[in-house]
Each structure stands twice: as structure tokens, then as C-alpha cells.
Design a protein around this motif. Structure first.
Motif, PDB file in Angstrom:
ATOM      1  N   GLN A   1     -62.077 -52.312 -62.818  1.00 51.37           N
ATOM      2  CA  GLN A   1     -63.025 -51.857 -63.889  1.00 51.37           C
ATOM      3  C   GLN A   1     -62.310 -51.709 -65.221  1.00 51.37           C
ATOM      4  OE1 GLN A   1     -65.570 -48.808 -62.776  1.00 51.37           O
ATOM      5  NE2 GLN A   1     -67.049 -49.202 -64.277  1.00 51.37           N
TER       6      GLN A   1
ATOM      7  N   MET B   1     -66.509 -56.398 -65.237  1.00 55.26           N
ATOM      8  CA  MET B   1     -66.684 -56.062 -64.055  1.00 55.26           C
ATOM      9  C   MET B   1     -66.868 -54.592 -63.585  1.00 55.26           C
ATOM     10  SD  MET B   1     -63.921 -56.920 -60.710  1.00 55.26           S
ATOM     11  CE  MET B   1     -64.756 -57.460 -59.402  1.00 55.26           C
ATOM     12  N   THR B   2     -68.159 -54.159 -63.608  1.00 55.69           N
ATOM     13  CA  THR B   2     -68.632 -52.987 -63.685  1.00 55.69           C
ATOM     14  C   THR B   2     -68.904 -52.685 -62.163  1.00 55.69           C
ATOM     15  OG1 THR B   2     -70.862 -53.323 -64.025  1.00 55.69           O
ATOM     16  CG2 THR B   2     -69.321 -52.622 -66.006  1.00 55.69           C
ATOM     17  N   LEU B   3     -68.778 -51.325 -61.834  1.00 60.64           N
ATOM     18  CA  LEU B   3     -69.169 -50.996 -60.235  1.00 60.64           C
ATOM     19  C   LEU B   3     -70.735 -50.598 -60.488  1.00 60.64           C
ATOM     20  CD1 LEU B   3     -66.075 -48.562 -59.796  1.00 60.64           C
ATOM     21  CD2 LEU B   3     -66.458 -50.881 -58.857  1.00 60.64           C
TER      22      LEU B   3
ATOM     23  N   TYR C   1     -71.682 -46.903 -56.098  1.00 62.21           N
ATOM     24  CA  TYR C   1     -70.566 -47.167 -55.398  1.00 62.21           C
ATOM     25  C   TYR C   1     -69.864 -45.874 -54.759  1.00 62.21           C
ATOM     26  CZ  TYR C   1     -65.506 -48.070 -55.445  1.00 62.21           C
ATOM     27  OH  TYR C   1     -64.058 -48.027 -55.101  1.00 62.21           O
TER      28      TYR C   1
ATOM     29  N   LYS D   1     -74.994 -56.983 -57.265  1.00 63.09           N
ATOM     30  CA  LYS D   1     -73.687 -56.105 -57.418  1.00 63.09           C
ATOM     31  C   LYS D   1     -73.357 -55.201 -56.287  1.00 63.09           C
ATOM     32  CE  LYS D   1     -72.976 -54.977 -61.567  1.00 63.09           C
ATOM     33  NZ  LYS D   1     -72.937 -54.213 -62.837  1.00 63.09           N
TER      34      LYS D   1
ATOM     35  N   TRP E   1     -70.430 -55.615 -53.440  1.00 61.98           N
ATOM     36  CA  TRP E   1     -69.572 -54.645 -53.018  1.00 61.98           C
ATOM     37  C   TRP E   1     -69.849 -54.122 -51.981  1.00 61.98           C
ATOM     38  CZ3 TRP E   1     -65.096 -53.059 -55.447  1.00 61.98           C
ATOM     39  CH2 TRP E   1     -64.813 -53.558 -56.883  1.00 61.98           C
TER      40      TRP E   1
END
Length: 134
Positions: A31, A37-39, A43, A104, A108
Motif C-alpha cells: 500500500q 493499491m489500497t486495502l 482488511y 477488492k 484480498w
């Protein structure tokens, strides 16, 4: 639980904690170095879920290993199927709560599912290979 089982569980928990720490560090580094690229917002919930689920499932695998072979196999399969069903419900809940980050979240979740399941299988195989033949 005998001392060997307790020792194995402590070793597993310590290595699981180390794996979780490494996953958090890598995710934060990704990140930081790749700002696009964000979480996902959930998360940390996924990290806690996978840590606890992996620990509980491994405990169930250890307890299943004390049964006769056929019973042990049935118990192991039941644990795997239960883990899969709970994971499906958990990811569905995460997507329902936060639909604008669904893709997203799913990506993940799948990456962490593979990492934690691979880690779990590695430890189960390691334990089976270290057990004396009956």
C-alpha cells in the motif's frame, strides 16, 4: 492434551502469529509503495478472521488425529467443509456490508485464504510425517 500436543500447538500458534505479522507488513508495504493499491476497509477483520479460523481448525485437526484412522479422516473432512462454509458466509457478509469494495474484498480474501490454508496444510503434513507409525 499431552505435552507433545501442547508443544505442537504452541509452536503452531507462534508461527501463525509470525505469518500474520508478515502478511500485515507486506500488505502495508504494498500500500505504501503502490498508492493505487489500497486495502479494503474490512482488511483488519479479515486478518482477525483468518488468524482465529486457522488456529481453531488446527486445534480440531489435532484432536481428530487421536481417533482411529477412518474416524480421523471423516472428522478432518467435516472440519474442512465447515471451514469452507463459514468462509463463504463470512465473505458474503463482508461484500454485503461494503458492496462498493466487493471486488477488492474478494481478491484480498482469496489471497489470504490461499496463504493461510497453505500454511495450515504444511503444518498438518509436517505433524503427520513426524508421528510414529501405528
Amino acid at each position: 492434551m499431552n505435552s507433545l500436543t501442547l508443544s505442537t500447538l504452541k509452536s503452531f500458534a507462534l508461527n501463525l502469529l509470525l505469518l500474520t505479522f508478515c502478511i500485515v507488513i507486506v500488505a502495508m508495504a504494498l500500500q505504501f509503495f503502490i498508492p493505487e493499491m489500497t486495502l479494503p476497509d474490512n482488511y483488519w477483520g479479515m486478518i482477525i478472521y483468518f488468524f482465529l479460523m486457522t488456529l481453531i481448525v488446527h486445534l480440531l485437526f489435532i484432536s481428530a488425529s487421536h481417533y482411529k484412522t477412518q474416524m480421523s479422516i471423516s472428522y478432518t473432512w467435516a472440519t474442512i467443509i465447515l471451514k469452507l462454509l463459514i468462509s463463504i458466509l463470512f465473505i458474503a457478509l463482508l461484500v454485503y456490508i461494503n458492496p462498493h469494495q466487493a471486488m477488492k474484498t474478494v481478491v484480498w480474501f482469496f489471497i489470504m485464504y490461499l496463504i493461510y490454508t497453505g500454511f495450515e496444510l504444511f503444518w498438518v503434513i509436517k505433524q503427520i510425517q513426524g508421528r510414529p507409525a501405528r
